[in-house]
Design a protein around this motif. Structure first.
Motif, PDB file in Angstrom:
ATOM      1  N   THR A  19      -8.404 -34.347 -26.089  1.00 14.45           N
ATOM      2  CA  THR A  19      -8.353 -32.901 -26.250  1.00 14.45           C
ATOM      3  C   THR A  19      -7.771 -32.524 -27.605  1.00 14.45           C
ATOM      4  O   THR A  19      -8.313 -31.647 -28.299  1.00 14.45           O
ATOM      5  CB  THR A  19      -7.521 -32.260 -25.124  1.00 14.45           C
ATOM      6  OG1 THR A  19      -8.105 -32.601 -23.864  1.00 14.45           O
ATOM      7  CG2 THR A  19      -7.473 -30.753 -25.259  1.00 14.45           C
ATOM      8  N   SER A  22     -10.266 -33.154 -30.316  1.00 17.29           N
ATOM      9  CA  SER A  22     -11.302 -32.128 -30.260  1.00 17.29           C
ATOM     10  C   SER A  22     -10.807 -30.812 -30.858  1.00 17.29           C
ATOM     11  O   SER A  22     -11.536 -30.141 -31.583  1.00 17.29           O
ATOM     12  CB  SER A  22     -11.740 -31.909 -28.804  1.00 17.29           C
ATOM     13  OG  SER A  22     -12.632 -30.837 -28.704  1.00 17.29           O
ATOM     14  N   ILE A  23      -9.562 -30.440 -30.576  1.00 16.78           N
ATOM     15  CA  ILE A  23      -8.990 -29.208 -31.122  1.00 16.78           C
ATOM     16  C   ILE A  23      -8.886 -29.303 -32.643  1.00 16.78           C
ATOM     17  O   ILE A  23      -9.272 -28.375 -33.358  1.00 16.78           O
ATOM     18  CB  ILE A  23      -7.611 -28.927 -30.494  1.00 16.78           C
ATOM     19  CG1 ILE A  23      -7.755 -28.574 -29.013  1.00 16.78           C
ATOM     20  CG2 ILE A  23      -6.892 -27.800 -31.240  1.00 16.78           C
ATOM     21  CD1 ILE A  23      -6.442 -28.551 -28.247  1.00 16.78           C
ATOM     22  N   ASN A  26     -12.259 -29.047 -34.456  1.00 12.25           N
ATOM     23  CA  ASN A  26     -13.036 -27.831 -34.233  1.00 12.25           C
ATOM     24  C   ASN A  26     -12.890 -26.888 -35.425  1.00 12.25           C
ATOM     25  O   ASN A  26     -11.791 -26.459 -35.752  1.00 12.25           O
ATOM     26  CB  ASN A  26     -12.560 -27.143 -32.953  1.00 12.25           C
ATOM     27  CG  ASN A  26     -13.477 -26.025 -32.537  1.00 12.25           C
ATOM     28  OD1 ASN A  26     -13.870 -25.197 -33.320  1.00 12.25           O
ATOM     29  ND2 ASN A  26     -13.817 -26.008 -31.264  1.00 12.25           N
ATOM     30  N   LYS A  34      -5.295 -23.451 -33.603  1.00 14.16           N
ATOM     31  CA  LYS A  34      -5.274 -24.859 -33.189  1.00 14.16           C
ATOM     32  C   LYS A  34      -3.901 -25.247 -32.653  1.00 14.16           C
ATOM     33  O   LYS A  34      -3.797 -25.945 -31.643  1.00 14.16           O
ATOM     34  CB  LYS A  34      -5.652 -25.756 -34.365  1.00 14.16           C
ATOM     35  CG  LYS A  34      -7.103 -25.638 -34.752  1.00 14.16           C
ATOM     36  CD  LYS A  34      -7.441 -26.517 -35.939  1.00 14.16           C
ATOM     37  CE  LYS A  34      -8.893 -26.328 -36.328  1.00 14.16           C
ATOM     38  NZ  LYS A  34      -9.294 -27.205 -37.414  1.00 14.16           N
ATOM     39  N   TRP A  52      -9.294 -25.671 -22.511  1.00 17.32           N
ATOM     40  CA  TRP A  52      -9.865 -25.863 -23.845  1.00 17.32           C
ATOM     41  C   TRP A  52     -11.375 -26.097 -23.748  1.00 17.32           C
ATOM     42  O   TRP A  52     -12.148 -25.515 -24.500  1.00 17.32           O
ATOM     43  CB  TRP A  52      -9.194 -27.036 -24.558  1.00 17.32           C
ATOM     44  CG  TRP A  52      -9.974 -27.498 -25.747  1.00 17.32           C
ATOM     45  CD1 TRP A  52     -10.696 -28.633 -25.858  1.00 17.32           C
ATOM     46  CD2 TRP A  52     -10.133 -26.800 -26.988  1.00 17.32           C
ATOM     47  NE1 TRP A  52     -11.281 -28.698 -27.096  1.00 17.32           N
ATOM     48  CE2 TRP A  52     -10.956 -27.584 -27.816  1.00 17.32           C
ATOM     49  CE3 TRP A  52      -9.654 -25.598 -27.485  1.00 17.32           C
ATOM     50  CZ2 TRP A  52     -11.304 -27.201 -29.098  1.00 17.32           C
ATOM     51  CZ3 TRP A  52     -10.005 -25.218 -28.772  1.00 17.32           C
ATOM     52  CH2 TRP A  52     -10.819 -26.018 -29.559  1.00 17.32           C
ATOM     53  N   LEU A  53     -11.788 -26.944 -22.822  1.00 17.49           N
ATOM     54  CA  LEU A  53     -13.203 -27.248 -22.690  1.00 17.49           C
ATOM     55  C   LEU A  53     -14.012 -26.028 -22.267  1.00 17.49           C
ATOM     56  O   LEU A  53     -15.152 -25.855 -22.699  1.00 17.49           O
ATOM     57  CB  LEU A  53     -13.410 -28.386 -21.691  1.00 17.49           C
ATOM     58  CG  LEU A  53     -12.889 -29.745 -22.143  1.00 17.49           C
ATOM     59  CD1 LEU A  53     -12.981 -30.742 -20.996  1.00 17.49           C
ATOM     60  CD2 LEU A  53     -13.643 -30.236 -23.356  1.00 17.49           C
ATOM     61  N   ARG A  57     -13.564 -24.000 -27.059  1.00 21.14           N
ATOM     62  CA  ARG A  57     -14.498 -24.628 -27.984  1.00 21.14           C
ATOM     63  C   ARG A  57     -15.510 -23.673 -28.560  1.00 21.14           C
ATOM     64  O   ARG A  57     -16.198 -23.995 -29.521  1.00 21.14           O
ATOM     65  CB  ARG A  57     -15.211 -25.770 -27.284  1.00 21.14           C
ATOM     66  CG  ARG A  57     -14.256 -26.884 -26.962  1.00 21.14           C
ATOM     67  CD  ARG A  57     -14.853 -27.961 -26.150  1.00 21.14           C
ATOM     68  NE  ARG A  57     -16.191 -28.319 -26.602  1.00 21.14           N
ATOM     69  CZ  ARG A  57     -16.894 -29.307 -26.106  1.00 21.14           C
ATOM     70  NH1 ARG A  57     -16.406 -30.017 -25.133  1.00 21.14           N
ATOM     71  NH2 ARG A  57     -18.086 -29.570 -26.559  1.00 21.14           N
TER      72      ARG A  57
END
Length: 62
Positions: A19, A22-23, A26, A34, A52-53, A57
């Protein structure tokens, strides 16, 4: 330590690391956004990652 609790701990840590990566990668959020998402993922653990998912996103209007 019991094997099942150790396994859940390792899985939770892996999900948190994925996670955070991914953050950070992004491009739709600035530095503050973030940082806030990382705090949400840290303090809410699995729920923070799911949030978050689902919500984080997507595109942010600037």
């Amino acid at each position: 330590m019991e094997p099942i609790s150790f396994t859940f701990g390792v899985v939770g840590l892996i999900i948190f690391i994925v996670t955070v990566v991914s953050i950070v990668k992004n491009p739709n959020h600035g530095g503050v956004g973030k940082f806030v998402w990382i705090l949400v993922a840290f303090f809410l653990s699995i729920l923070g990652s799911i949030l978050w998912l689902i919500f984080g996103r997507g595109r942010v209007s600037k």
